[in-house]
Design an enzyme around this catalytic site. Structure first.
Site, PDB file in Angstrom:
ATOM      1  N   THR A   1     -26.225  26.590  -6.711  1.00  0.00           N
ATOM      2  CA  THR A   1     -27.342  27.738  -7.106  1.00  0.00           C
ATOM      3  C   THR A   1     -26.545  29.070  -7.257  1.00  0.00           C
ATOM      4  O   THR A   1     -27.333  29.845  -8.348  1.00  0.00           O
ATOM      5  CB  THR A   1     -28.285  27.750  -5.659  1.00  0.00           C
ATOM      6  OG1 THR A   1     -28.620  26.492  -5.373  1.00  0.00           O
ATOM      7  CG2 THR A   1     -29.475  28.834  -5.926  1.00  0.00           C
TER       8      THR A   1
ATOM      9  N   LYS B   1     -10.938  35.575  -1.056  1.00  0.00           N
ATOM     10  CA  LYS B   1     -10.489  36.663  -0.272  1.00  0.00           C
ATOM     11  C   LYS B   1     -10.364  38.142  -0.847  1.00  0.00           C
ATOM     12  O   LYS B   1     -11.420  38.495  -0.996  1.00  0.00           O
ATOM     13  CB  LYS B   1      -9.279  36.083   0.393  1.00  0.00           C
ATOM     14  CG  LYS B   1      -9.229  34.973   1.418  1.00  0.00           C
ATOM     15  CD  LYS B   1      -7.895  35.002   2.227  1.00  0.00           C
ATOM     16  CE  LYS B   1      -7.776  33.578   2.987  1.00  0.00           C
ATOM     17  NZ  LYS B   1      -8.337  33.618   4.239  1.00  0.00           N
TER      18      LYS B   1
ATOM     19  N   PHE C   1      -2.796  24.318   3.045  1.00  0.00           N
ATOM     20  CA  PHE C   1      -3.848  24.549   3.303  1.00  0.00           C
ATOM     21  C   PHE C   1      -5.043  25.079   2.097  1.00  0.00           C
ATOM     22  O   PHE C   1      -4.524  25.896   1.428  1.00  0.00           O
ATOM     23  CB  PHE C   1      -3.989  25.723   4.121  1.00  0.00           C
ATOM     24  CG  PHE C   1      -5.563  25.921   5.156  1.00  0.00           C
ATOM     25  CD1 PHE C   1      -5.984  25.396   6.396  1.00  0.00           C
ATOM     26  CD2 PHE C   1      -6.543  26.481   4.353  1.00  0.00           C
ATOM     27  CE1 PHE C   1      -7.309  25.415   6.654  1.00  0.00           C
ATOM     28  CE2 PHE C   1      -7.818  27.032   4.788  1.00  0.00           C
ATOM     29  CZ  PHE C   1      -8.243  26.371   6.084  1.00  0.00           C
TER      30      PHE C   1
HETATM   31  C1  LIG Z   1      -4.542  29.048   0.401  1.00  0.00           C
HETATM   32  C2  LIG Z   1      -6.051  28.775   0.900  1.00  0.00           C
HETATM   33  N1  LIG Z   1      -6.986  28.155   0.347  1.00  0.00           N
HETATM   34  C3  LIG Z   1      -8.294  28.016   0.509  1.00  0.00           C
HETATM   35  C4  LIG Z   1      -8.733  28.629   1.603  1.00  0.00           C
HETATM   36  C5  LIG Z   1     -10.079  28.321   2.290  1.00  0.00           C
HETATM   37  O1  LIG Z   1     -10.893  29.490   1.934  1.00  0.00           O
HETATM   38  P1  LIG Z   1     -12.093  29.836   2.743  1.00  0.00           P
HETATM   39  O2  LIG Z   1     -11.833  29.976   4.147  1.00  0.00           O
HETATM   40  O3  LIG Z   1     -12.897  30.906   1.999  1.00  0.00           O
HETATM   41  O4  LIG Z   1     -12.935  28.571   2.293  1.00  0.00           O
HETATM   42  C6  LIG Z   1      -7.749  29.403   2.380  1.00  0.00           C
HETATM   43  C7  LIG Z   1      -8.570  30.210   3.621  1.00  0.00           C
HETATM   44  O5  LIG Z   1      -7.718  30.489   4.419  1.00  0.00           O
HETATM   45  C8  LIG Z   1      -6.670  29.492   2.054  1.00  0.00           C
HETATM   46  O6  LIG Z   1      -5.630  30.415   2.848  1.00  0.00           O
END
Ligand SMILES: Cc1ncc(COP(=O)(O)O)c(C=O)c1O
Length: 500
Positions: A381, A357, A217
């Site tokens: 921006t 995060k 993900f």
């Molecule tokens: C490993 C990883 N990459 C990217 C993201 C995407 O981050 P965002 O939800 O801040 O766009 C997440 C979100 O949970 C993630 O766990």
């Protein structure tokens, strides 16, 4: 006028904060009271079922404006502190999910409150700049004391971004620019390239790809979504790119009983990575980069060995692909090291590392050779928000002062040991217990059982998160201590004993 406004805002902030400091908190024990971070409640306190009546009413209101089906309950952040999340019905829950793993040092941490109370910081919170063109005087200094003070080995450059997806999306772009410059050498950009890029055609828009893993993900924006393969609901109906997808190892647990099988499984996946790079090159699609999570999180907390990642890094180098480690969920200390990929012991560092995060701001670190060669090529921006760098600098100070990386290792051990014990007692409900630091998880027999366990736990005062198709994951804050682990384990043990 402006100074009156500033002083009114500050007074209001102080009033709110002194209220916060005076009421509602309890120190847990004599030993715990020695350190700042135990600005915490002493346990869950439940008044209604969750979501309670006020949450349900607010859900109805929000549903009139947008699809609010994902909302669990509404929160009272003013009353939430430490490891405890309070909802609008007055229920206080031990939060082991911490806003999808994004609260580093607990709710309403006193150090962060103090930061907001300092008049010299006010302007940083109220004047959000277009950082790429008009940064504040202290911007470079702030980046050095926040992000660069924890930069992964070998990565001297950093760009800030707003969120995790935005970070990966721009990291991909940085990789493609790097690759094209490498191919182009010192030759100038041709007229054909300049014209063809305007109509989305090669050679101006080269046929480059990022290789990703099944179960990974990396976000929900269009480019990231092409590398996300955790759940169909994220991808359905959205056009995508023909980029290679390699299998991610599916390890068997307990690891010590399946050493040979797991080695074979990892070797199979690595072989597939190389085959895909070659196969795509044959069809004139160049794999410019490989993206991987140190632990596939949303996809089900899938781990692979340190050796797997070292070999993957070697494959990337061998084929001239950039190696991008997505630390959006694993970064910031929860695995016991600031960056989860530090566990691997790479000889040659990753080329790019993305974060968000717990880091308060999104962004990515990169090696110098990945610097864009012209302005506005990696740009938007806001490019993040300097107030988040200010908060992050303080968070890092707290992490160091309170030794929170060692705490994550220690508390994680208490949690994992307890989970293994529960697994031994309730093997029909809990399997594949795994984890690094507090980044722990286990599998349940199926989706329905998992969701039921999460719901029961919530009503007993514990917030848990799911991932993959039947896993429960732990994503507590860095101030989650052994006693929080024991508190949870006691509650959960009762739940399992009575589960029907
Ligand atoms: C490993 C990883 N990459 C990217 C993201 C995407 O981050 P965002 O939800 O801040 O766009 C997440 C979100 O949970 C993630 O766990």
């Amino acid at each position: 006028m402006a100074s009156m406004l500033l002083s009114r805002q500050l007074t209001c902030c102080l009033q709110q904060n002194s209220r916060l400091l005076l009421f509602g908190h309890r120190y847990i024990s004599q030993a715990a009271a020695k350190i700042d971070v135990d600005f915490d409640y002493d346990g869950p306190l439940m008044k209604t079922e969750v979501p309670g009546p006020r949450s349900r009413e607010l859900m109805k209101q929000l549903s009139g404006i947008q699809n609010a089906d994902a909302v669990h309950f509404f929160c009272n952040y003013e009353e939430s502190r430490g490891n405890y999340l309070v909802d609008v019905d007055g229920n206080r829950m031990l939060d082991l999910y911490s806003q999808i793993s994004s609260i580093p040092i607990g709710y309403s941490h006193p150090s962060l409150i103090k930061l907001l109370q300092q008049p010299q910081n006010l302007s940083t919170f109220i004047n959000r700049p277009a950082l790429g063109i008009l940064p504040p005087e202290n911007f470079a200094e702030r980046l050095k004391e926040s992000l660069l003070s924890v930069a992964p080995k070998g990565l001297s450059q950093v760009m800030t971004m707003a969120c995790g997806s935005c970070s990966n999306e721009n990291a991909f772009k940085a990789i493609f620019l790097w690759y094209r410059n490498k191919e182009r050498g010192h030759n100038n950009v041709t007229k054909e390239e300049l014209e063809s890029c305007m109509i989305n055609q090669p050679p101006g828009c080269p046929d480059y790809a990022m290789l990703s893993f099944m179960g990974g993900f990396h976000g929900r924006t269009l480019g990231c979504l092409a590398t996300t393969h955790s759940k169909a609901i994220h991808k359905l109906d959205i056009p995508s790119l023909d980029w290679p997808i390699a299998p991610f190892p599916r390890l068997k647990y307990p690891l010590e009983d399946f050493v040979k099988e797991n080695q074979q499984e990892e070797a199979r996946c690595l072989e597939e990575v190389e085959d895909l790079i070659v196969k795509y090159r044959k069809k004139k699609k160049i794999v410019a980069g490989i993206i991987v999570e140190p632990i596939q999180s949303e996809g089900g907390d899938n781990h692979a060995s340190d050796d797997f990642f070292r070999k993957l890094r070697d494959i990337a180098r061998k084929h001239g692909c950039a190696f991008l480690v997505d630390e959006v969920q694993t970064g910031g200390g929860c695995t016991g090291k600031f960056w989860a990929h530090e566990h691997w012991g790479l000889d040659d560092p990753a080329d790019v590392v993305s974060f968000s995060k717990k880091m308060m701001t999104g962004g990515f670190f990169y090696k110098e050779e990945f610097r864009p060669n012209a302005p506005y090529r990696i740009f938007n921006t806001w490019l993040g928000d300097p107030s988040k760098n200010l908060l992050l600098a303080e968070v890092i100070k707290v992490i160091k002062k309170e030794d929170l990386l060692n705490n994550a290792t220690h508390a994680g051990k208490a949690l994992l040991t307890g989970l293994l014990d529960l697994q031994a007692r309730y093997p029909h409900l809990i399997s594949r217990v795994r984890g690094r630091g507090t980044f722990c998880s286990f599998d349940t027999p199926n989706d329905a059982t998992r969701n039921k366990l999460i719901k029961i736990a919530r009503n007993k005062g514990v917030v848990l998160g799911g991932c993959g198709d039947r896993s429960i994951r732990f994503r507590p804050t860095l101030i989650f201590k052994d006693h929080h682990a024991h508190l949870f384990l006691n509650i959960f043990s009762d739940i399992l004993a009575n589960f029907k």
